[in-house]
Write a protein that holds these residues in place. Sequence first.
Motif, PDB file in Angstrom:
ATOM      1  N   GLU A  90       0.503  -1.691  -0.322  1.00 44.34           N
ATOM      2  CA  GLU A  90       0.037  -0.084   0.034  1.00 44.34           C
ATOM      3  C   GLU A  90       0.794   1.112   0.233  1.00 44.34           C
ATOM      4  O   GLU A  90       0.681   2.345  -0.155  1.00 44.34           O
ATOM      5  N   ARG A  91       2.327   0.935  -0.290  1.00 49.73           N
ATOM      6  CA  ARG A  91       3.158   1.900  -0.283  1.00 49.73           C
ATOM      7  C   ARG A  91       2.980   3.526   1.098  1.00 49.73           C
ATOM      8  O   ARG A  91       2.655   4.093   1.162  1.00 49.73           O
ATOM      9  N   HIS A  92       2.692   2.391   2.217  1.00 56.37           N
ATOM     10  CA  HIS A  92       2.643   3.483   3.057  1.00 56.37           C
ATOM     11  C   HIS A  92       3.586   3.814   4.053  1.00 56.37           C
ATOM     12  O   HIS A  92       4.904   3.244   4.125  1.00 56.37           O
ATOM     13  N   ARG A  93       3.160   5.049   4.643  1.00 54.78           N
ATOM     14  CA  ARG A  93       4.244   5.142   5.121  1.00 54.78           C
ATOM     15  C   ARG A  93       5.720   5.272   6.284  1.00 54.78           C
ATOM     16  O   ARG A  93       6.644   4.806   6.122  1.00 54.78           O
ATOM     17  N   ARG A  94       4.334   3.853   7.273  1.00 58.94           N
ATOM     18  CA  ARG A  94       5.017   3.230   8.008  1.00 58.94           C
ATOM     19  C   ARG A  94       5.666   2.068   7.262  1.00 58.94           C
ATOM     20  O   ARG A  94       6.252   1.367   8.456  1.00 58.94           O
ATOM     21  N   THR A  95       6.111   1.864   6.383  1.00 57.55           N
ATOM     22  CA  THR A  95       6.442   0.591   6.476  1.00 57.55           C
ATOM     23  C   THR A  95       7.446   0.017   6.499  1.00 57.55           C
ATOM     24  O   THR A  95       8.158  -0.491   6.921  1.00 57.55           O
ATOM     25  N   HIS A  96       9.102   1.146   7.098  1.00 64.31           N
ATOM     26  CA  HIS A  96      10.169   1.096   7.201  1.00 64.31           C
ATOM     27  C   HIS A  96       9.758   0.567   8.201  1.00 64.31           C
ATOM     28  O   HIS A  96      10.804  -0.408   8.868  1.00 64.31           O
ATOM     29  N   GLU A  97       9.274   1.397   9.592  1.00 64.91           N
ATOM     30  CA  GLU A  97       8.729   0.764  11.047  1.00 64.91           C
ATOM     31  C   GLU A  97       8.333  -0.293  11.061  1.00 64.91           C
ATOM     32  O   GLU A  97       8.961  -0.953  11.910  1.00 64.91           O
TER      33      GLU A  97
END
Length: 335
Positions: free
Chosen positions: A102-109
Amino acid sequence: MARDRRLMAREGARPSYDPAGPDRALRAALQDLRTGRWMAMRALLADTTNWWQWTQRTQVLAAAAAGTDVVRAWLAEEPGSTHAVVMHARVAVERALRAQRERHRRTHELWIEAWDAAQSATGAAPHDPVPWVCLLALAQLDPEQRWEEHRAAPPEPMLPPGPWGLLAEAGKRDPYNREAHHRMLQFLYARGGTGRLAEAAGYAQWAAGQAPAGSALHVLPLYVRVERYRRDSGHDAALDLHWVAEDAAREARRALHSWFEHTHRGERSLLDLNHLAHALWGSLQFPDAVRVFDAIGPYFTPPPWMYRAPGRDRAVEIFLQARERCRAAADGSRP
């Protein structure tokens, strides 16, 4: 008698998609989980005694639990439960993969949280392949192979560098673990490019070639063929030729004879059955396809049928058309 069953199936209800398939105990646990309770899940996992079923059940449960706090509540109530620790890792990985899609901004976290949870699970459950499968699943979030464990040397010179150490750890605990090898395929897909798809095809052939009779790894080449078909789906005119080519027909026959004919119904993944039926139908091997459609029974999975036409309803229609054509041809009738 078999003919009567086929006739009843033709006239019966449309096939349904159910992540539990014929696993009634798993279905009951999923229903309990969806109401916010975890006791049935705990009891189900305590009663699961073989690795292939443990891997499958934890994956399906995690997909259902990822949008809830059910597993977190279980772990808080029973922090010493090894099964709860493994399920916590499963859920964390599922959330990280969804965030990436979903290309969410929290992906890396979420990726780092999932990696920590999976690492903890490897210590809490040292004999369990699933924590290593979790780490393999996360490898696809690193297509540039920046992490050292994702660029290990392959076991054969013709294979690409990748998370081979993680695959080996899963294999030590459950040789030829189905999901582990599918996770490796997903890692190879994530690296992208036409040439990389050729690497995935080479890997699938290598894995199937190493596998004993009855292993689900014999179906792996069919998944790569579907992936290639999916990527080429803008070129409709050539699509049917994709399936009638001799190598496609040979892969379908090999999966039938090396996997399907050496397994019992309860051991087969519904996804594998649907991919095999799809491949046999596409390569015009209708009588053999009927045997697989009969084994599928009242269930179906949207992939691979959905790649023939978008939408789950259309996927059901394609499935029904394929099944009817195969049965008509096998009965000696005109389709």
